[in-house]
Design an enzyme around this catalytic site. Structure first.
Site, short mmCIF file in Angstrom:
data_model
loop_
_atom_site.label_atom_id
_atom_site.label_comp_id
_atom_site.label_asym_id
_atom_site.label_seq_id
_atom_site.Cartn_x
_atom_site.Cartn_y
_atom_site.Cartn_z
CG ASP A 312 -2.27 -0.74 0.80
OD1 ASP A 312 -2.47 -1.02 -0.41
OD2 ASP A 312 -3.08 -1.03 1.69
CE1 TYR A 400 -7.25 -3.49 4.54
CE2 TYR A 400 -8.03 -3.12 2.31
CZ TYR A 400 -7.68 -3.98 3.33
OH TYR A 400 -7.76 -5.33 3.13
#
Ligand SMILES: *[C@@H]1O[C@H](CO)[C@@H](O)[C@H](O)[C@H]1NC(C)=O
Ligand SMILES: *[C@@H]1O[C@H](CO)[C@@H](O)[C@H](O)[C@H]1NC(C)=O
Ligand SMILES: *[C@@H]1O[C@H](CO)[C@@H](O)[C@H](O)[C@H]1NC(C)=O
Length: 418
Positions: A312, A400
């Protein structure tokens, strides 16, 4: 150069210094002026004439630790121009290049073609362009209609594909799609079984798979939105800021440290020191700290899921994905906010508003306490409530929200929470 009246120049200098054109710290992030200057330098060089020039990463080229520490201890307040270099990663003519740009001389100090494994992060432009491709693709439209779904209610998300040791010669994205249809919670309603493969350099669909059909989860109960009425919990003194901030330098209690921001890591904490009252000097606690990577492997062997092994930070970037903070929800009333700047795909500076907040918090704990009953005729109860200082940012990557806190404690510890 045109004649500039002296009073105007004086005004200009004052104005500029308040815009931190004068750097207060060698690790200050690149300013929007500097980012645009870098773009100009690269665009005007031989690289600028190569086809399809895109900017994938631009950040301060970190000066040597020894130079930073000696600059800090010399208490110089002058402009630290000698440290202003940038690390730039571009794609041009189908190649990846790593450049070092010197801002003082306006020149490219180093320019090398990268031939190793992997590619720089995709630009957000590439993600956006890729996400639109399915909507022009007849096979995909047919799959949606065959599932009895409404094309206008579909959202598509391009995903990075991971690496399994194979020789990779193309920058590839794999698209999965979701059905909004009555919900705002896009990720709650995946349209399973469909995959589109994108060759990013040519921005074309290279492979299409519609492997199976399962019902889309229902829309009811997927809305995540909170009540419009904010009822903030106030365990903080809303009028007490408790810290000083000058440029990117923060002073709080016996702490002083530097808060930076870049496209990859987001918050970067540097040269954090605490005043040692006994030694009567600052002690270094942390030279430089940031999140290095966040690895999210789904570990599901199905062909639609196995490749979801997201990095990420390296692939998407916490800084580039930093969410604008919502006062009184993400940060309390006594918080102060910082903006961030990153380079867009065209190299132009992009402002990211309120990406970091800093606030003092009543921890609800006891810093120290003692009761002494052995003094004749008196009971002494004493102590102090604990306060901490929090530096917060939130990166929203896909579905997220990473709330990243650096919490400074009065006793010299730093607590990091995600
Ligand atoms: C430049 O971009 C176009 C459009 O995406 C693409 O067709 C072409 O192959 C690219 N050229 C190079 C040298 O990468
Ligand atoms: C499809 O969705 C659009 C946008 O929400 C809506 O305007 C349209 O009426 C829908 N079509 C059908 C056939 O339901
Ligand atoms: C809040 O902080 C201000 C300024 O430091 C102070 O004057 C005030 O007494 C504080 N209030 C409470 C409830 O602690």
């Amino acid at each position: 150069m045109a004649f500039i009246p002296l009073f105007f120049l004086a005004f200009l200098l004052q104005f500029c210094s308040s815009l931190s054109l004068f750097h207060h710290h060698p690790l200050d992030p690149l300013t929007p002026t500097e980012l645009n200057q870098i773009k100009l330098i690269v665009d005007k060089s031989s690289i600028g004439s190569l086809p399809n020039l895109t900017y994938h990463f631009v950040d301060l080229e970190e000066p040597e630790k020894i130079d930073v520490l000696s600059w800090l201890s010399s208490k110089k307040t002058n402009k630290n121009a000698q440290f202003r270099r940038a690390k730039v990663v571009v794609r041009a003519g189908g190649e990846t290049r790593e450049l070092v740009v010197d801002l003082a001389s306006g020149s490219i100090e180093s320019n090398r073609v990268y031939t190793g494994h992997g590619y720089p992060p995709f630009t957000f432009n590439e993600f956006v362009k890729a996400s639109r491709l399915p909507f022009q693709y007849p096979k995909f439209m047919k799959s949606i209609v065959n599932r009895g779904l409404n094309m206008s209610e579909v959202s598509c998300v391009p995903l990075t594909v991971g690496w399994y040791g194979e020789k990779v010669t193309k920058r590839t994205l794999r698209i999965t799609c979701y059905y909004r249809g009555g919900s705002v919670n896009v990720y709650a309603r995946p349209i399973e079984g469909i995959s589109l493969f994108i060759d990013v350099d040519s921005m074309r669909i290279t492979n299409y798979i519609d492997r199976f059909r399962v019902p889309v989860p229902k829309a009811e109960g997927t809305d995540f939105r909170s009540n419009k009425k904010i009822d903030p919990v106030t365990c903080n003194n809303a009028t007490e800021k408790g810290f000083e901030i000058e440029g990117n330098n923060v002073k709080w209690g016996n702490w002083k440290f530097h808060v930076g921001f870049n496209a990859r890591a987001g918050t970067v904490i540097s040269t954090a020191s605490i005043f040692d009252a006994r030694m009567k000097k600052y002690r270094q606690v942390l030279y430089r700290g940031h999140v290095s990577e966040t690895f999210v492997p789904y570990m599901d062997p199905e062909s639609e899921w196995y490749f979801r092994t997201f990095m990420d930070i390296g692939e998407f970037g916490f800084g580039r994905s930093a969410s604008t903070l919502q006062p009184l929800i993400d940060c309390p009333a006594n918080a102060e906010y910082m903006d961030g700047y990153v380079a867009g795909a065209d190299g132009q500076a992009m402002k990211m508003e309120k990406v970091i907040c800093i606030f003092q918090r009543d921890a609800g704990d006891i810093a120290w306490r003692h009761a002494e009953i052995n003094n004749p005729g008196t009971v002494i109860r004493s102590g102090q409530p604990e306060k901490t200082l929090v530096v917060r940012m939130i990166a929203t990557v896909g579905n997220y929200d990473y709330v990243l806190d650096w919490e400074f404690k009065q006793f010299g510890t730093i607590k990091i929470g995600v």
